[in-house]
Design an enzyme around this catalytic site. Structure first.
Site, PDB file in Angstrom:
ATOM      1  N   ASP A  61     -10.989  26.988-109.837  1.00 27.99           N
ATOM      2  CA  ASP A  61     -10.987  28.433-109.622  1.00 27.99           C
ATOM      3  C   ASP A  61     -12.235  29.015-110.304  1.00 27.99           C
ATOM      4  OD1 ASP A  61     -10.472  31.157-109.712  1.00 27.99           O
ATOM      5  OD2 ASP A  61      -8.329  30.894-110.179  1.00 27.99           O
ATOM      6  N   ALA A  85     -14.515  33.654-102.093  1.00 34.93           N
ATOM      7  CA  ALA A  85     -14.031  35.033-102.034  1.00 34.93           C
ATOM      8  C   ALA A  85     -12.665  35.061-101.370  1.00 34.93           C
ATOM      9  CB  ALA A  85     -14.994  35.900-101.213  1.00 34.93           C
ATOM     10  N   THR A 131     -21.586  40.767 -97.341  1.00 35.48           N
ATOM     11  CA  THR A 131     -21.166  41.248 -96.015  1.00 35.48           C
ATOM     12  C   THR A 131     -21.797  42.595 -95.665  1.00 35.48           C
ATOM     13  OG1 THR A 131     -19.214  42.164 -94.907  1.00 35.48           O
ATOM     14  CG2 THR A 131     -19.108  42.061 -97.259  1.00 35.48           C
ATOM     15  N   ASP A 132     -21.868  42.867 -94.373  1.00 36.61           N
ATOM     16  CA  ASP A 132     -22.334  44.191 -93.920  1.00 36.61           C
ATOM     17  C   ASP A 132     -21.333  45.293 -94.265  1.00 36.61           C
ATOM     18  OD1 ASP A 132     -20.357  43.435 -92.083  1.00 36.61           O
ATOM     19  OD2 ASP A 132     -21.613  43.706 -90.307  1.00 36.61           O
ATOM     20  N   GLU A 133     -20.089  44.889 -94.600  1.00 37.40           N
ATOM     21  CA  GLU A 133     -19.046  45.895 -94.808  1.00 37.40           C
ATOM     22  C   GLU A 133     -19.292  46.744 -96.057  1.00 37.40           C
ATOM     23  OE1 GLU A 133     -15.048  44.652 -94.006  1.00 37.40           O
ATOM     24  OE2 GLU A 133     -15.718  43.006 -92.736  1.00 37.40           O
ATOM     25  N   TYR A 156     -11.456  45.139 -99.957  1.00 39.27           N
ATOM     26  CA  TYR A 156     -12.329  43.965 -99.774  1.00 39.27           C
ATOM     27  C   TYR A 156     -13.795  44.353 -99.909  1.00 39.27           C
ATOM     28  CZ  TYR A 156     -15.239  40.631 -97.167  1.00 39.27           C
ATOM     29  OH  TYR A 156     -16.251  39.781 -96.787  1.00 39.27           O
ATOM     30  N   ALA A 158     -15.155  46.980-101.159  1.00 41.97           N
ATOM     31  CA  ALA A 158     -15.479  47.511-102.488  1.00 41.97           C
ATOM     32  C   ALA A 158     -15.680  46.370-103.482  1.00 41.97           C
ATOM     33  CB  ALA A 158     -14.371  48.446-102.962  1.00 41.97           C
ATOM     34  N   SER A 159     -14.841  45.336-103.365  1.00 36.87           N
ATOM     35  CA  SER A 159     -14.984  44.210-104.304  1.00 36.87           C
ATOM     36  C   SER A 159     -16.278  43.444-104.025  1.00 36.87           C
ATOM     37  CB  SER A 159     -13.763  43.285-104.239  1.00 36.87           C
ATOM     38  OG  SER A 159     -13.701  42.617-102.989  1.00 36.87           O
ATOM     39  N   LYS A 160     -16.646  43.313-102.760  1.00 35.24           N
ATOM     40  CA  LYS A 160     -17.915  42.636-102.435  1.00 35.24           C
ATOM     41  C   LYS A 160     -19.096  43.501-102.896  1.00 35.24           C
ATOM     42  CE  LYS A 160     -18.510  39.275-100.561  1.00 35.24           C
ATOM     43  NZ  LYS A 160     -18.588  37.868-101.029  1.00 35.24           N
ATOM     44  N   ASN A 186     -18.877  36.745 -88.791  1.00 36.41           N
ATOM     45  CA  ASN A 186     -19.104  35.368 -88.333  1.00 36.41           C
ATOM     46  C   ASN A 186     -17.959  34.915 -87.442  1.00 36.41           C
ATOM     47  OD1 ASN A 186     -21.021  33.485 -90.651  1.00 36.41           O
ATOM     48  ND2 ASN A 186     -20.875  35.697 -90.669  1.00 36.41           N
ATOM     49  N   LEU A 196      -9.892  37.675 -86.386  1.00 39.11           N
ATOM     50  CA  LEU A 196      -9.735  38.183 -85.013  1.00 39.11           C
ATOM     51  C   LEU A 196      -9.915  37.135 -83.917  1.00 39.11           C
ATOM     52  CD1 LEU A 196      -9.244  40.740 -83.260  1.00 39.11           C
ATOM     53  CD2 LEU A 196     -11.733  40.948 -83.103  1.00 39.11           C
ATOM     54  N   ARG A 286      -5.645  50.130 -88.550  1.00 35.43           N
ATOM     55  CA  ARG A 286      -5.766  49.673 -89.943  1.00 35.43           C
ATOM     56  C   ARG A 286      -6.117  50.888 -90.813  1.00 35.43           C
ATOM     57  NH1 ARG A 286     -10.542  45.489 -90.489  1.00 35.43           N
ATOM     58  NH2 ARG A 286      -9.018  43.826 -90.474  1.00 35.43           N
ATOM     59  N   HIS A 289      -9.929  52.166 -91.437  1.00 32.16           N
ATOM     60  CA  HIS A 289     -10.624  51.251 -90.513  1.00 32.16           C
ATOM     61  C   HIS A 289     -12.046  51.749 -90.209  1.00 32.16           C
ATOM     62  CE1 HIS A 289      -9.980  48.510 -86.745  1.00 32.16           C
ATOM     63  NE2 HIS A 289     -10.894  48.060 -87.586  1.00 32.16           N
TER      64      HIS A 289
HETATM   65  N1  LIG Z   1     -16.261  35.718 -92.312  1.00 32.11           N
HETATM   66  C1  LIG Z   1     -17.163  36.669 -92.120  1.00 32.11           C
HETATM   67  O1  LIG Z   1     -17.264  37.231 -91.024  1.00 32.11           O
HETATM   68  C2  LIG Z   1     -18.120  37.038 -93.235  1.00 32.11           C
HETATM   69  C3  LIG Z   1     -19.211  37.866 -92.933  1.00 32.11           C
HETATM   70  C4  LIG Z   1     -20.124  38.171 -93.946  1.00 32.11           C
HETATM   71  C5  LIG Z   1     -19.922  37.666 -95.234  1.00 32.11           C
HETATM   72  N2  LIG Z   1     -18.846  36.900 -95.499  1.00 32.11           N
HETATM   73  C6  LIG Z   1     -18.681  36.370 -96.866  1.00 32.11           C
HETATM   74  O2  LIG Z   1     -18.873  34.974 -96.782  1.00 32.11           O
HETATM   75  C7  LIG Z   1     -18.062  34.311 -97.765  1.00 32.11           C
HETATM   76  C8  LIG Z   1     -17.219  33.250 -97.083  1.00 32.11           C
HETATM   77  O3  LIG Z   1     -16.406  33.862 -96.094  1.00 32.11           O
HETATM   78  P1  LIG Z   1     -15.406  33.007 -95.208  1.00 32.11           P
HETATM   79  O4  LIG Z   1     -15.125  33.777 -93.982  1.00 32.11           O
HETATM   80  O5  LIG Z   1     -15.878  31.611 -95.118  1.00 32.11           O
HETATM   81  O6  LIG Z   1     -14.108  33.053 -96.137  1.00 32.11           O
HETATM   82  P2  LIG Z   1     -12.888  32.054 -96.236  1.00 32.11           P
HETATM   83  O7  LIG Z   1     -11.754  32.905 -96.684  1.00 32.11           O
HETATM   84  O8  LIG Z   1     -12.741  31.247 -94.996  1.00 32.11           O
HETATM   85  O9  LIG Z   1     -13.316  31.033 -97.398  1.00 32.11           O
HETATM   86  C9  LIG Z   1     -13.326  31.400 -98.745  1.00 32.11           C
HETATM   87  C10 LIG Z   1     -13.280  30.124 -99.568  1.00 32.11           C
HETATM   88  O10 LIG Z   1     -13.293  30.508-100.954  1.00 32.11           O
HETATM   89  C11 LIG Z   1     -12.296  29.762-101.631  1.00 32.11           C
HETATM   90  N3  LIG Z   1     -11.847  30.563-102.790  1.00 32.11           N
HETATM   91  C12 LIG Z   1     -11.142  31.717-102.765  1.00 32.11           C
HETATM   92  N4  LIG Z   1     -10.900  32.130-104.017  1.00 32.11           N
HETATM   93  C13 LIG Z   1     -11.478  31.226-104.846  1.00 32.11           C
HETATM   94  C14 LIG Z   1     -11.570  31.107-106.249  1.00 32.11           C
HETATM   95  N5  LIG Z   1     -11.022  32.004-107.068  1.00 32.11           N
HETATM   96  N6  LIG Z   1     -12.235  30.037-106.768  1.00 32.11           N
HETATM   97  C15 LIG Z   1     -12.798  29.116-105.953  1.00 32.11           C
HETATM   98  N7  LIG Z   1     -12.723  29.163-104.613  1.00 32.11           N
HETATM   99  C16 LIG Z   1     -12.077  30.215-104.071  1.00 32.11           C
HETATM  100  C17 LIG Z   1     -11.193  29.547-100.616  1.00 32.11           C
HETATM  101  O11 LIG Z   1     -10.359  28.444-100.963  1.00 32.11           O
HETATM  102  C18 LIG Z   1     -12.013  29.297 -99.356  1.00 32.11           C
HETATM  103  O12 LIG Z   1     -12.346  27.928 -99.236  1.00 32.11           O
HETATM  104  C19 LIG Z   1     -17.239  35.409 -98.429  1.00 32.11           C
HETATM  105  O13 LIG Z   1     -17.843  35.740 -99.642  1.00 32.11           O
HETATM  106  C20 LIG Z   1     -17.310  36.580 -97.474  1.00 32.11           C
HETATM  107  O14 LIG Z   1     -17.242  37.802 -98.163  1.00 32.11           O
HETATM  108  C21 LIG Z   1     -17.934  36.565 -94.531  1.00 32.11           C
END
Ligand SMILES: NC(=O)c1ccc[n+]([C@@H]2O[C@H](COP(=O)([O-])OP(=O)(O)OC[C@H]3O[C@@H](n4cnc5c(N)ncnc54)[C@H](O)[C@@H]3O)[C@@H](O)[C@H]2O)c1
Length: 327
Positions: A61, A85, A131-133, A156, A158-160, A186, A196, A286, A289
């Protein structure tokens, strides 16, 4: 130089992280994945490289400072790429605390470990995947640039946003070499079914109605996951500290357009035979949203000579192949 690249990939067992790791191994880079293995990583996405001598894995973790410090100090990477995340907006509305813990406190731990090791002459560059969010919502026109104001609207985002600010502050104050990337939505293989596009594919294949928020007109920019990761690989090869990049495909779609494309491709493959109107049900919107996200990625495209190679339609086809077991 390239053959000596050692990368610690936090969150590397998740959707985007696992695709990045597979690409990094193809580049003959040494990779250590550190992942807590939450529900989001279910599916053993890295099984094909389990026995590769370039690959190591630690179940941990990122909120556990002592253990993470020990792991990173032993591995001595020259890069940490942070994907770890909590990533699903709907979950953040139900249970925000887990998002603050991992996304903010976990990022703080990574920064503090890099700072500590820097003082011991172990230099680590950070790529923080965001993220763009964080920019909030756009009306029907306009694009977010890297200097756009942060206006996050969900727990979400806000935390990012908070984690992006920490990375900037640690870089400015302590000289930690970092890049923050803000990428659009992505899609592709290995994404959790709560998101989605897998949810639509799964629902249509199982004769379940797709829940569509409100009128389905919210707009997202969609990038195929391997194109995002090709961009991250370029950042490692051309690392420029204290930079932020918007990474976007330019493929803007309403949620209804996404549903229609998947419906059309599944119907063409003769995997479904229902009329389009019966495939979805409009549900209550949502909370908070965002209407639209869209990025101006000019500086990233110009600086890195990068462009998205996979069209939205081709990416959907590959994603359907994956979820129907033909990939
Ligand atoms: N999915 C999208 O569309 C998107 C777009 C832009 C940015 N992002 C960012 O990209 C990153 C990855 O996104 P994703 O869609 O692959 O997410 P995901 O939820 O599929 O994967 C997150 C990974 O982080 C791990 N994780 C979670 N909490 C943890 C912790 N405390 N310690 C260690 N590992 C931990 C999970 O086990 C998982 O393997 C994120 O930071 C997200 O904010 C995602």
């Amino acid at each position: 130089m390239e053959s000596k690249i050692k990368i610690c990939v936090t969150g590397g067992a998740g959707f985007i992280g696992s695709s990045f790791v597979l690409n990094a191994i193809k580049n003959h880079w040494e990779v250590l994945v550190v992942d807590k293995l939450t529900y989001a990583s279910s599916g053993n996405h890295l099984s094909q490289i389990e026995k590769n001598p370039l690959f190591k894995f630690a179940k941990e973790d990122i909120c556990n400072f002592e253990n993470l410090h020990c792991i990173v100090e032993n591995f001595k990477p020259n890069f940490i790429v942070n994907f770890a995340a909590e990533s699903h907006v709907d979950n953040s509305i139900e249970n925000p605390k887990a998002f603050l813990d991992t996304n903010i406190y976990g990022t703080y731990n990574i920064l503090e470990i890099i700072r500590k090791l820097k003082n011991e002459n172990i230099d680590i560059c950070l790529i923080h995947v965001s993220t763009d969010e964080v920019y909030g919502s756009l009306p029907a026109d306009g694009l977010f640039v890297e200097d756009s104001q942060y206006r996050p609207n969900s727990p979400y985002s806000a935390s990012k946003a908070a984690s992006d600010h920490l990375v900037r502050a640690w870089s400015k104050t302590y000289g930690i070499p970092s890049v923050v990337t803000n990428c659009c939505n992505n899609f592709g293989p290995r994404q959790h079914r709560e998101k989605l596009i897998p949810k639509i594919i799964y629902s249509l294949l199982n004769s379940q109605k797709v829940p569509v928020y409100s009128d389905g007109k919210n707009v997202r920019e969609w990038i195929f996951v391997d194109d995002h990761n090709a961009g991250l690989i370029k950042i490692i090869k051309n690392f420029k500290p204290l930079t932020r990049y918007n990474i976007g495909s330019g493929f803007e779609k309403t949620n209804m357009q996404v549903l229609k494309e998947i419906y059309t491709q599944l119907a063409e493959r003769k995997l479904i035979s229902i009329d389009f109107q019966s495939t979805y049900i409009n549900v209550q919107d949502r909370l908070g949203h965002d209407f639209r996200y869209a990025l101006d990625s000019t500086s990233f495209r110009t600086e890195m000579d990068w462009y998205p190679e996979t069209s939205f339609e081709k990416g959907i086809s590959i994603t359907i192949d994956y979820y129907t077991g033909s990939l």
